[in-house]
Design a protein around this motif. Structure first.
Motif, mmCIF file in Angstrom:
data_model
loop_
_atom_site.group_PDB
_atom_site.id
_atom_site.type_symbol
_atom_site.label_atom_id
_atom_site.label_comp_id
_atom_site.label_asym_id
_atom_site.label_seq_id
_atom_site.Cartn_x
_atom_site.Cartn_y
_atom_site.Cartn_z
ATOM 1 N N ILE A 21 0.727 -1.083 -0.006
ATOM 2 C CA ILE A 21 -0.006 0.214 -0.431
ATOM 3 C C ILE A 21 0.922 1.449 -0.070
ATOM 4 O O ILE A 21 0.572 1.682 -0.499
ATOM 5 N N LEU A 40 -8.747 7.432 -4.016
ATOM 6 C CA LEU A 40 -9.609 6.311 -4.593
ATOM 7 C C LEU A 40 -9.920 6.387 -5.855
ATOM 8 O O LEU A 40 -10.195 5.087 -5.839
ATOM 9 N N SER A 43 -8.095 3.091 -7.377
ATOM 10 C CA SER A 43 -7.690 1.807 -6.172
ATOM 11 C C SER A 43 -7.762 2.232 -4.810
ATOM 12 O O SER A 43 -7.025 1.230 -4.077
ATOM 13 N N ILE A 44 -6.911 3.406 -3.969
ATOM 14 C CA ILE A 44 -6.604 2.777 -2.449
ATOM 15 C C ILE A 44 -7.483 3.390 -1.467
ATOM 16 O O ILE A 44 -8.371 4.882 -2.483
ATOM 17 N N SER A 45 -8.120 1.955 -0.620
ATOM 18 C CA SER A 45 -9.186 3.147 0.272
ATOM 19 C C SER A 45 -8.774 3.890 0.897
ATOM 20 O O SER A 45 -7.940 4.985 1.267
ATOM 21 N N ARG A 46 -9.795 4.196 1.574
ATOM 22 C CA ARG A 46 -9.394 5.092 3.269
ATOM 23 C C ARG A 46 -8.915 5.154 4.235
ATOM 24 O O ARG A 46 -8.163 5.860 4.813
ATOM 25 N N LYS A 47 -9.406 3.564 4.050
ATOM 26 C CA LYS A 47 -8.429 3.328 5.520
ATOM 27 C C LYS A 47 -7.258 3.395 5.559
ATOM 28 O O LYS A 47 -5.678 3.853 5.593
ATOM 29 N N ASP A 48 -6.883 2.577 3.751
ATOM 30 C CA ASP A 48 -5.253 2.991 3.631
ATOM 31 C C ASP A 48 -4.208 5.052 3.293
ATOM 32 O O ASP A 48 -3.351 4.696 3.588
#
Length: 139
Positions: A21, A40, A43-48
């Motif tokens: 990540i 986002l 495909s990078i999540s908010r959590k990441d």
């Protein structure tokens, strides 16, 4: 005045360099600022994003903060956003982030490794000349 430069231990740095990540975020951001919403789209999540903020890989780009009329960037009106309670989430999504000094170091390390891998000297195919065909190799 004391330097604000932080030291990082080797184990933490190694863990960050192995984290896919972190690698993805630093290569996407490279040296530009992007909004969280744009991350986002990769495909990078908010959590990441939150994890990278917590690990000081990225930081909010204070030079890109917009305090003006928020409705000019989004089809909803400011009243709609406040009424739904998504005002802070909206601001978070539109906040620009950039690599920190640590993030830039990781990016340089990754680029250096890629450079080293692409400059591996070629030794030719002399080791394969003993086999006349692929069938000989597999038999």
């Amino acid at each position: 005045m004391a330097s604000k430069r932080k030291t990082i231990d080797a184990d933490r740095l190694t863990a960050l360099l192995k984290d896919p990540i972190v690698i993805k975020i630093v290569t996407v951001l490279d040296v530009v600022s992007l909004s969280v919403l744009e991350l986002l789209e990769y495909s990078i999540s908010r959590k990441d994003v939150s994890k990278s903020l917590a690990n000081e890989i990225i930081e909010f780009d204070k030079s890109a903060l917009v305090y003006d009329d928020i409705s000019s960037n989004f089809p909803l009106t400011e009243q709609d956003i406040i009424a739904t309670g998504d005002y802070y989430f909206y601001n978070f999504l539109n906040s620009k982030v950039k690599l920190t000094e640590l993030g830039l170091y990781i990016l340089e390390t990754i680029k250096g490794e890629q450079f080293n891998k692409t400059n591996i000297p070629s030794y030719g195919t002399t080791g394969l000349q003993a086999h006349s065909s692929l069938e000989d190799i597999h038999s």
